[in-house]
Every structure is written in structure tokens, then in C-alpha cells.
Design an enzyme around this catalytic site. Sequence first.
Site, PDB file in Angstrom:
ATOM      1  N   ASP A  86      27.966  27.572  36.676  1.00  0.00           N
ATOM      2  CA  ASP A  86      29.295  26.641  36.592  1.00  0.00           C
ATOM      3  C   ASP A  86      28.634  25.408  36.083  1.00  0.00           C
ATOM      4  O   ASP A  86      27.588  25.542  35.445  1.00  0.00           O
ATOM      5  CB  ASP A  86      29.833  26.503  37.973  1.00  0.00           C
ATOM      6  CG  ASP A  86      31.154  25.981  37.901  1.00  0.00           C
ATOM      7  OD1 ASP A  86      31.453  24.856  37.686  1.00  0.00           O
ATOM      8  OD2 ASP A  86      32.252  26.683  38.401  1.00  0.00           O
ATOM      9  N   ASP A  87      29.296  24.546  36.193  1.00  0.00           N
ATOM     10  CA  ASP A  87      28.746  23.169  35.742  1.00  0.00           C
ATOM     11  C   ASP A  87      27.149  22.704  35.791  1.00  0.00           C
ATOM     12  O   ASP A  87      26.682  23.533  36.670  1.00  0.00           O
ATOM     13  CB  ASP A  87      29.534  21.947  36.203  1.00  0.00           C
ATOM     14  CG  ASP A  87      29.621  20.802  35.407  1.00  0.00           C
ATOM     15  OD1 ASP A  87      28.918  20.476  34.392  1.00  0.00           O
ATOM     16  OD2 ASP A  87      30.315  19.769  35.318  1.00  0.00           O
ATOM     17  N   LYS A 164      34.043  30.039  31.113  1.00  0.00           N
ATOM     18  CA  LYS A 164      34.802  29.312  32.058  1.00  0.00           C
ATOM     19  C   LYS A 164      34.976  28.034  31.377  1.00  0.00           C
ATOM     20  O   LYS A 164      33.802  27.215  30.930  1.00  0.00           O
ATOM     21  CB  LYS A 164      34.460  29.324  33.483  1.00  0.00           C
ATOM     22  CG  LYS A 164      35.044  28.142  34.201  1.00  0.00           C
ATOM     23  CD  LYS A 164      34.585  28.050  35.698  1.00  0.00           C
ATOM     24  CE  LYS A 164      35.387  26.884  36.220  1.00  0.00           C
ATOM     25  NZ  LYS A 164      34.910  26.835  37.774  1.00  0.00           N
ATOM     26  N   ASP A 166      36.525  24.556  31.252  1.00  0.00           N
ATOM     27  CA  ASP A 166      37.245  23.519  31.955  1.00  0.00           C
ATOM     28  C   ASP A 166      37.927  22.445  31.072  1.00  0.00           C
ATOM     29  O   ASP A 166      37.783  22.490  29.762  1.00  0.00           O
ATOM     30  CB  ASP A 166      35.969  22.831  32.793  1.00  0.00           C
ATOM     31  CG  ASP A 166      36.769  22.425  34.111  1.00  0.00           C
ATOM     32  OD1 ASP A 166      37.892  22.256  34.320  1.00  0.00           O
ATOM     33  OD2 ASP A 166      35.927  22.356  35.148  1.00  0.00           O
ATOM     34  N   SER A 198      40.937  26.622  32.152  1.00  0.00           N
ATOM     35  CA  SER A 198      41.610  25.598  33.119  1.00  0.00           C
ATOM     36  C   SER A 198      42.732  24.878  32.533  1.00  0.00           C
ATOM     37  O   SER A 198      43.206  24.024  33.349  1.00  0.00           O
ATOM     38  CB  SER A 198      40.451  24.759  33.560  1.00  0.00           C
ATOM     39  OG  SER A 198      39.306  25.388  34.192  1.00  0.00           O
ATOM     40  N   ARG A 219      43.372  28.626  35.872  1.00  0.00           N
ATOM     41  CA  ARG A 219      43.418  27.914  37.052  1.00  0.00           C
ATOM     42  C   ARG A 219      44.811  27.184  36.934  1.00  0.00           C
ATOM     43  O   ARG A 219      45.207  26.605  36.024  1.00  0.00           O
ATOM     44  CB  ARG A 219      42.278  26.866  37.064  1.00  0.00           C
ATOM     45  CG  ARG A 219      40.864  27.408  37.281  1.00  0.00           C
ATOM     46  CD  ARG A 219      40.919  27.841  38.765  1.00  0.00           C
ATOM     47  NE  ARG A 219      41.030  26.464  39.693  1.00  0.00           N
ATOM     48  CZ  ARG A 219      40.017  25.615  39.720  1.00  0.00           C
ATOM     49  NH1 ARG A 219      38.799  25.726  39.193  1.00  0.00           N
ATOM     50  NH2 ARG A 219      40.368  24.413  40.384  1.00  0.00           N
ATOM     51  N   ASP A 223      41.043  22.478  42.898  1.00  0.00           N
ATOM     52  CA  ASP A 223      39.650  23.155  43.354  1.00  0.00           C
ATOM     53  C   ASP A 223      39.736  23.282  44.773  1.00  0.00           C
ATOM     54  O   ASP A 223      40.092  22.469  45.500  1.00  0.00           O
ATOM     55  CB  ASP A 223      38.283  21.923  43.205  1.00  0.00           C
ATOM     56  CG  ASP A 223      38.182  21.680  41.777  1.00  0.00           C
ATOM     57  OD1 ASP A 223      38.839  22.280  40.755  1.00  0.00           O
ATOM     58  OD2 ASP A 223      37.006  21.203  41.365  1.00  0.00           O
TER      59      ASP A 223
HETATM   60  C1  GLA Z   1      36.178  21.576  38.028  1.00  0.00           C
HETATM   61  C2  GLA Z   1      36.618  22.784  37.946  1.00  0.00           C
HETATM   62  C3  GLA Z   1      35.658  23.202  39.199  1.00  0.00           C
HETATM   63  C4  GLA Z   1      34.164  23.313  38.689  1.00  0.00           C
HETATM   64  C5  GLA Z   1      33.948  21.748  38.253  1.00  0.00           C
HETATM   65  C6  GLA Z   1      32.510  21.627  37.767  1.00  0.00           C
HETATM   66  O1  GLA Z   1      36.651  20.611  38.844  1.00  0.00           O
HETATM   67  O2  GLA Z   1      37.907  22.818  38.523  1.00  0.00           O
HETATM   68  O3  GLA Z   1      35.832  24.771  39.334  1.00  0.00           O
HETATM   69  O4  GLA Z   1      33.903  24.065  37.560  1.00  0.00           O
HETATM   70  O5  GLA Z   1      34.661  21.139  37.320  1.00  0.00           O
HETATM   71  O6  GLA Z   1      32.201  20.386  37.314  1.00  0.00           O
END
Ligand code: GLA
Length: 423
Positions: A86-87, A164, A166, A198, A219, A223
Amino acid sequence: MSREDCYSMRLALVARFLWLCSVVGLENGLARTPPMGWMPFERFRCVTDCVKFPRDCISESLFMRTADLLVSEGYSAVGYEYLIIDDCWMERQRHEITKELMPDRERFPRGLYFLSDYIHNKGLKFGLYHDIGERTCMHFGPGAKGYYALDAKTFAIWNVDYVKLDGCFIKNINLDIAYPAFGRELNKTGRPMVYSCSWPYYQKHPNYELIKKHCNLWRFADDIRDSFDSVGKTMYNYYKQQNNLTKHAGPGHWNDPDMLVLGNYRLSYDASRLQLAIWAILAAPLIMTNDLQTVRPEIKTLLQNRAIIEVDQDPLGIPGRCVYIAGSFQIWVRPVMPFNNMGAHSYAVAFVNIGNYEPCPLCPQTHEVVLERLGLKNDLGYKVIDLFDSIEDLGLFKPKDTFITRINPSGVTFFKFTAVDMY
Ligand code: GLA
């Protein structure tokens, strides 16, 4: 027109059709069932200090450890295959000259090609986070703006299998144009990559017809957090939009209510069962976020429940819905395989007690329902099993029979009703 002309015109049409498929729509053939895997964000957030927090920081060693555990603890054998970063994996700036994205040098010292190779050698697949805008959501690294083609190529070079994407920091970006454009660049690389968007989450009135043409999953809710409250809110969010959401999901295209938080700190055993059952009803991706080394044995057994995973991965890909809601009591139903020889579906049915029933909010509650009121109308009836205990056969139920179940607070009971055949 001569036969040759006619033939070359047909060839040209076929070529144009193939070209359109490769650059216009998604149809990458991936995610025919909802993706399953692991992602660190809810559990590990954006911990970057590996000196103070060597076990928890977003680093090569966290992903190598998790890859090992996915295999050695039996998760990959039941279908959890995507290991997704992820991030917070990037250097804060692009490469000065080439403008390529770069993984953080200290936390990913051997680079992402090395890590992806390690993950692939375990028989798993490799996913990576990025953002369509100026920066990632944790303000961390650079977003894709201005570099779609380059970033897609870089991902392909790293042998990424799942992206993924965002949607933070999107000033002056039209998401209805940007997400398809990035998807086209992914397609052009020729490497099949699941495309997780997203996109609708960042819009007031998402156009799901368009989104499903370009994304494998999307999404639609906030979150997820490690709490029963958050799981309940996500369910309610789905329920409010379910007429729209159920219409668009199916093989290759899924609603994503976010990660499975089972195995962390705040979900009770009953609430863990609840999240798993409802995610299976929704045909949701099953992406865990937890520390696989410390998941309690009873939660590991839930996460590896094959009967429930089979519901989630049902090949028909018809997402379920909440068909009854009264106070804190809900019934969720999903049509699944097998059909009987008269064409009637089988069903997965979840009975939920959100847990604030008066006069006893914290007691188990009994619920009785005549099955035909849930749409279970196969005259020959259904063989019923408890999906959390699939050894026990609960017998045959006809549409006019009353089904009785007792549900713990903040909990669920979950059954499969298999349509009986006429012989
Ligand atoms: C957003 C996404 C999360 C995650 C964060 C990372 O909030 O919805 O799922 O990936 O960013 O910064």
C-alpha cells in the site's frame, strides 16, 4: 469488391476490433472471482522508522515475512494470493533524470524487481499502490499525474500483477477521464494487471456503468477500521446503495468494501465471523490486513474457512443484498451455485444481530423466518448446512417451512441452502 478485397477488409475489421479491446475497455480477463490477498494499510499504516519499529515498518522485510507466512500458514492454499504494497513505499521524489518512481532506498534496499521476484517464487502475485493525483494519500510520494505511461511501464518492468490506484490530491483532474486513461496505459504494457480503482469513492455521483468498463474492482466506502462500528457502517453504506452496487458487479468487476480486519485487536470472535460472512455475501475481495505471525488460531481458522471462501468465490459472481432489516436485525441473501436441474439457485443466507436489541442488547436473539419470504421458492426444498460448521447437516427445508436461528450480539449465523434436484 474482389474476394481479396473482401478478405483484407475483414482482416482490417478484426484487427481494429482487437485494437479497440486492448486500448478502450478493460477486459483484461482478470479477477473472474473477487481477488484474495493481503495488504498492510489498516494494520501497519505508514510506519517508516525501521530503526524504532523493525517489525512494523513498511519495508522489504515486512513483505518477505508476509510472503513466507502466506504460504507456510496455509493462506495461499485456500486462495489468498495477492501480496499488495500500500502507500508509503516510495522515495519522496521521482528520479531526477528519468522521472521514474523509486522505492525508498533504505526500506527497499534491493528494489521492487527483487521483491516481486521473491513473491513470485513463492507462487504469489505482487500488487502495488499508486495515486492518480499529485501525491499519495499519506502525502508521501509523487502521484501519477503527468506520468501515466511511464508509471504503467515501470510497474510492468517490476512485474506488478495488481495496481491499487487511489484518488487523493486531484485538483483539476476529471476522474472519469483520468482512471480510464491510466487503465489504457496499463493495457498498453501488455502485462495483465488487476486494476483496483478508488474512483467512485471520490465522487458524489459515480457513473458505475463507466467504472465497471475500466476497473476490476472499486472502493465505494470509507477506509475500514479495526472496529465493529466500522464494519457495521460499511455494511450500512452498501445497503443504502445496494440497488446500484449489485447491478454492476460480476465476474471481472467487483464492489470493494475494503480490507478484512480480522486478526487484529478490536473485533470479537463473533464480529470477526460477521465481517467474513458479509464480505462473502457481497462477493467482496478478501484482502486481509493483519500481522500473520500473531493471528490467533481461531481467527486463522475463520480466515481459512473453505466453505465461506467458496461462497465468496462463487463462479456466478452475483453479489448478495440485505433483504430484511428491522431494528438491529438483518438478513442478507446471495444466490450461488449449484442450480438444481429445474434451474433454481442455491443461496447463502446470513442472519445478523447488530446487537442493540431491547430489552436485552447484549443477549443472543432468536429469529424465525418462513423461507419463501427470503425468495427461497424451490418447491423441492433446500439442504441446509451451517457454513461455520459445515460438517453438520441441518436437514431439508421447504419454502413454507420456518427457519429458526439464534444469533449472538454483534454476530452472525451463516447458512448455505442448496436447492434439491428432482430425480
Ligand atoms: C486511502 C485509501 C486507503 C489507503 C490509504 C493510503 O485512504 O482509501 O485504503 O490506501 O489511502 O494512504
